[in-house]
Design a protein around this motif. Structure first.
Motif, PDB file in Angstrom:
ATOM      1  N   THR A   1       8.567  10.017  -0.204  1.00  0.00           N
ATOM      2  CA  THR A   1       8.733   8.607  -0.553  1.00  0.00           C
ATOM      3  C   THR A   1       9.860   8.376  -1.560  1.00  0.00           C
ATOM      4  OG1 THR A   1       6.848   8.869  -2.067  1.00  0.00           O
ATOM      5  CG2 THR A   1       6.426   7.804   0.049  1.00  0.00           C
ATOM      6  N   VAL A   2      10.518   9.444  -2.001  1.00  0.00           N
ATOM      7  CA  VAL A   2      11.802   9.326  -2.705  1.00  0.00           C
ATOM      8  C   VAL A   2      12.810   9.975  -1.772  1.00  0.00           C
ATOM      9  CG1 VAL A   2      13.192   9.968  -4.704  1.00  0.00           C
ATOM     10  CG2 VAL A   2      10.769   9.407  -5.001  1.00  0.00           C
ATOM     11  N   THR A   3      13.616   9.160  -1.115  1.00  0.00           N
ATOM     12  CA  THR A   3      14.465   9.673  -0.042  1.00  0.00           C
ATOM     13  C   THR A   3      15.633   8.735   0.239  1.00  0.00           C
ATOM     14  OG1 THR A   3      14.484  10.296   2.310  1.00  0.00           O
ATOM     15  CG2 THR A   3      12.951   8.562   1.660  1.00  0.00           C
ATOM     16  N   MET A   4      16.690   9.293   0.774  1.00  0.00           N
ATOM     17  CA  MET A   4      17.801   8.472   1.245  1.00  0.00           C
ATOM     18  C   MET A   4      17.563   8.021   2.683  1.00  0.00           C
ATOM     19  SD  MET A   4      19.961   7.888  -1.117  1.00  0.00           S
ATOM     20  CE  MET A   4      21.428   7.330  -0.243  1.00  0.00           C
ATOM     21  N   ASP A   5      16.631   8.712   3.366  1.00  0.00           N
ATOM     22  CA  ASP A   5      16.310   8.327   4.753  1.00  0.00           C
ATOM     23  C   ASP A   5      15.222   7.255   4.722  1.00  0.00           C
ATOM     24  OD1 ASP A   5      15.930   8.091   7.455  1.00  0.00           O
ATOM     25  OD2 ASP A   5      15.856  10.246   7.843  1.00  0.00           O
ATOM     26  N   VAL A   6      15.615   6.082   4.281  1.00  0.00           N
ATOM     27  CA  VAL A   6      14.665   4.980   4.122  1.00  0.00           C
ATOM     28  C   VAL A   6      14.036   4.593   5.456  1.00  0.00           C
ATOM     29  CG1 VAL A   6      14.459   2.559   3.462  1.00  0.00           C
ATOM     30  CG2 VAL A   6      15.831   4.106   2.073  1.00  0.00           C
ATOM     31  N   LYS A   7      14.832   4.585   6.499  1.00  0.00           N
ATOM     32  CA  LYS A   7      14.343   4.199   7.828  1.00  0.00           C
ATOM     33  C   LYS A   7      13.167   5.067   8.260  1.00  0.00           C
ATOM     34  CE  LYS A   7      15.946   3.577  12.627  1.00  0.00           C
ATOM     35  NZ  LYS A   7      15.037   4.548  13.303  1.00  0.00           N
ATOM     36  N   GLU A   8      13.332   6.393   8.158  1.00  0.00           N
ATOM     37  CA  GLU A   8      12.264   7.312   8.568  1.00  0.00           C
ATOM     38  C   GLU A   8      11.019   7.124   7.716  1.00  0.00           C
ATOM     39  OE1 GLU A   8      11.290  12.113   8.922  1.00  0.00           O
ATOM     40  OE2 GLU A   8      13.341  11.443   8.567  1.00  0.00           O
ATOM     41  N   ALA A   9      11.208   6.950   6.410  1.00  0.00           N
ATOM     42  CA  ALA A   9      10.057   6.815   5.508  1.00  0.00           C
ATOM     43  C   ALA A   9       9.272   5.538   5.792  1.00  0.00           C
ATOM     44  CB  ALA A   9      10.532   6.820   4.059  1.00  0.00           C
ATOM     45  N   VAL A  10       9.977   4.435   6.036  1.00  0.00           N
ATOM     46  CA  VAL A  10       9.296   3.170   6.338  1.00  0.00           C
ATOM     47  C   VAL A  10       8.570   3.262   7.677  1.00  0.00           C
ATOM     48  CG1 VAL A  10       9.628   0.726   6.874  1.00  0.00           C
ATOM     49  CG2 VAL A  10      10.871   1.757   4.965  1.00  0.00           C
ATOM     50  N   GLU A  11       9.237   3.815   8.660  1.00  0.00           N
ATOM     51  CA  GLU A  11       8.618   3.927   9.990  1.00  0.00           C
ATOM     52  C   GLU A  11       7.406   4.852   9.969  1.00  0.00           C
ATOM     53  OE1 GLU A  11      11.835   5.056  12.544  1.00  0.00           O
ATOM     54  OE2 GLU A  11      12.560   2.985  12.777  1.00  0.00           O
ATOM     55  N   ALA A  12       7.464   5.916   9.172  1.00  0.00           N
ATOM     56  CA  ALA A  12       6.324   6.828   9.054  1.00  0.00           C
ATOM     57  C   ALA A  12       5.131   6.113   8.430  1.00  0.00           C
ATOM     58  CB  ALA A  12       6.701   8.053   8.230  1.00  0.00           C
TER      59      ALA A  12
ATOM     60  N   GLU B   1       0.814  -1.225   0.000  1.00  0.00           N
ATOM     61  CA  GLU B   1       0.000   0.000   0.000  1.00  0.00           C
ATOM     62  C   GLU B   1       0.845   1.271   0.000  1.00  0.00           C
ATOM     63  OE1 GLU B   1      -1.979  -3.400   1.226  1.00  0.00           O
ATOM     64  OE2 GLU B   1      -0.704  -2.385   2.688  1.00  0.00           O
ATOM     65  N   ARG B   2       2.165   1.133   0.140  1.00  0.00           N
ATOM     66  CA  ARG B   2       3.063   2.290   0.098  1.00  0.00           C
ATOM     67  C   ARG B   2       4.348   1.880  -0.594  1.00  0.00           C
ATOM     68  NH1 ARG B   2       3.498   6.719   3.567  1.00  0.00           N
ATOM     69  NH2 ARG B   2       1.253   6.428   3.776  1.00  0.00           N
ATOM     70  N   CYS B   3       4.857   2.733  -1.443  1.00  0.00           N
ATOM     71  CA  CYS B   3       6.077   2.431  -2.192  1.00  0.00           C
ATOM     72  C   CYS B   3       7.096   3.542  -1.964  1.00  0.00           C
ATOM     73  CB  CYS B   3       5.772   2.286  -3.677  1.00  0.00           C
ATOM     74  SG  CYS B   3       7.165   1.692  -4.659  1.00  0.00           S
ATOM     75  N   ILE B   4       8.281   3.149  -1.558  1.00  0.00           N
ATOM     76  CA  ILE B   4       9.363   4.077  -1.247  1.00  0.00           C
ATOM     77  C   ILE B   4      10.561   3.731  -2.127  1.00  0.00           C
ATOM     78  CG2 ILE B   4      10.993   4.764   0.577  1.00  0.00           C
ATOM     79  CD1 ILE B   4       8.660   3.990   2.567  1.00  0.00           C
ATOM     80  N   ALA B   5      11.335   4.738  -2.509  1.00  0.00           N
ATOM     81  CA  ALA B   5      12.511   4.486  -3.344  1.00  0.00           C
ATOM     82  C   ALA B   5      13.635   5.448  -2.986  1.00  0.00           C
ATOM     83  CB  ALA B   5      12.167   4.634  -4.821  1.00  0.00           C
ATOM     84  N   THR B   6      14.865   4.966  -3.078  1.00  0.00           N
ATOM     85  CA  THR B   6      16.011   5.863  -2.971  1.00  0.00           C
ATOM     86  C   THR B   6      16.160   6.577  -4.318  1.00  0.00           C
ATOM     87  OG1 THR B   6      17.461   4.020  -3.584  1.00  0.00           O
ATOM     88  CG2 THR B   6      17.217   4.494  -1.230  1.00  0.00           C
ATOM     89  N   PRO B   7      16.713   7.784  -4.327  1.00  0.00           N
ATOM     90  CA  PRO B   7      16.792   8.559  -5.570  1.00  0.00           C
ATOM     91  C   PRO B   7      17.469   7.812  -6.722  1.00  0.00           C
ATOM     92  CG  PRO B   7      17.286   9.959  -3.698  1.00  0.00           C
ATOM     93  CD  PRO B   7      17.202   8.558  -3.158  1.00  0.00           C
ATOM     94  N   ASP B   8      18.489   7.020  -6.427  1.00  0.00           N
ATOM     95  CA  ASP B   8      19.209   6.323  -7.491  1.00  0.00           C
ATOM     96  C   ASP B   8      18.379   5.235  -8.159  1.00  0.00           C
ATOM     97  OD1 ASP B   8      19.714   5.114  -4.763  1.00  0.00           O
ATOM     98  OD2 ASP B   8      20.472   3.491  -6.008  1.00  0.00           O
ATOM     99  N   MET B   9      17.256   4.846  -7.508  1.00  0.00           N
ATOM    100  CA  MET B   9      16.396   3.798  -8.063  1.00  0.00           C
ATOM    101  C   MET B   9      15.301   4.347  -8.971  1.00  0.00           C
ATOM    102  SD  MET B   9      17.602   0.937  -7.137  1.00  0.00           S
ATOM    103  CE  MET B   9      16.260   0.048  -7.906  1.00  0.00           C
TER     104      MET B   9
END
Length: 233
Positions: free
Chosen positions: A144-155, A112-120
Motif C-alpha cells: 500500500t506504499v507503492t508507485m504502482d497505484v493502479k495495481e494497488a487500487v484494483e487489488a 477502508e483501505r489507504c494507499i500512498a505513493t512513497p513521496d507522500m
C-alpha cells in the motif's frame, strides 16, 4: 446479562456441541444460521501461537481471495499529479495530499483501505496515531506504499484482504458474504488460512495455528478443525 431472542437461541442450539468441525460443515452451519435481514459477512478468527509484542513474532500480510469479499471497499489514495490521475482512473474513491491529511485529522475517515505513493509518506506519517490503530496506515510490506497505484487500487477493489495480528494473538478478517455459494466460501477460507501460514514469523515457537473459528455478523461462532482448513487432514 441480556436475554437471547428466540432466533439467537435457535442458532445457538444448531451449533451446540459442534467443535472442530470440517470446513464444509462449518460453512454449512454458518450459512444456515445467517438469517438477518441483510447479507451477513462471514468472518474468520485465527488464534496464533505468537506474542506480537515481540518484533520477531509480528504477523501481517495480504491475500487476494479467489472469490472476492462481496464488499465494496472504499479506497483513499495519497498522491499528486500523474499518480493522482492514475488512482482516479483505477477507481479510487478519495484522492488527495495535504487536504486529505487535514480531513482525516478532522475526524473524517470514509474509507477502508489507504494507499500512498512513497513521496507522500512524510505527509501520511503525521497520521500514524489515527490510521495505525485502525490498521489503515499504508505499508510497503503489504503493497500500500507503492508507485504502482493502479495495481494497488484494483487489488483493493478486487477482493484483496490485509491482515495483522492483534495484541491477543488473534487475526480477524471478513472472507465473504453469507449469500456466497458454500464452495466459494470454503475456497476463500482455505486461501486466507494458507496466507496466514505463509506469514509465520521467524520467532514463532511451538504450535502456530492454535484455533480457527468461523461466524457470520449476527450468528454464533463455530470452531473449525485446523487440519481441515490447512488441507493436512
Amino acid at each position: 446479562m441480556a436475554k437471547l431472542g428466540k432466533r439467537a437461541r435457535a442458532a445457538r442450539d444448531v451449533v451446540k456441541g459442534k467443535d472442530n468441525v470440517s470446513v464444509t460443515e462449518a460453512v454449512s452451519l454458518i450459512k444456515e444460521n445467517a438469517k438477518a435481514k441483510f447479507d451477513e459477512t462471514v468472518e474468520v478468527a485465527v488464534c496464533l501461537g505468537v506474542d506480537p509484542r515481540h518484533a520477531d513474532q509480528m504477523v501481517r500480510g495480504k491475500v487476494s481471495l479467489p472469490n472476492g469479499t462481496g464488499k465494496d471497499v472504499r479506497v483513499a489514495v495519497f498522491a499528486r499529479g500523474d499518480k493522482a490521475e492514475e488512482a482516479k482512473a483505477a477507481g479510487a474513491d478519495i484522492i488527495g495530499a495535504e487536504d486529505l491529511m487535514e480531513t482525516i485529522q478532522g475526524g473524517t475517515i470514509e474509507f477502508e483501505r489507504c494507499i500512498a505513493t512513497p513521496d507522500m509518506m512524510p505527509v501520511v506519517g503525521r497520521l500514524g496515531k489515527i490510521l495505525g490503530p485502525r490498521n489503515l496506515m499504508p505499508n510497503p510490506k503489504v503493497g500500500t506504499v507503492t508507485m504502482d497505484v493502479k495495481e494497488a487500487v484494483e487489488a483493493a477493489k478486487g477482493g484483496e484482504v490485509q491482515f495483522k495480528v492483534e495484541k491477543a494473538g488473534v487475526i480477524h478478517a471478513g472472507i465473504g458474504k453469507a449469500s456466497f455459494d458454500a464452495g466459494k466460501l470454503e475456497e476463500n477460507l482455505k486461501a486466507f488460512v494458507d496466507a496466514v501460514q505463509k506469514a509465520k514469523p521467524a520467532g514463532a515457537k511451538g504450535a502456530y495455528l492454535k484455533k480457527i473459528a468461523l461466524s457470520s455478523t449476527m450468528g454464533p461462532g463455530v470452531t473449525v478443525a485446523v487440519d481441515s482448513a490447512t488441507g493436512s487432514a
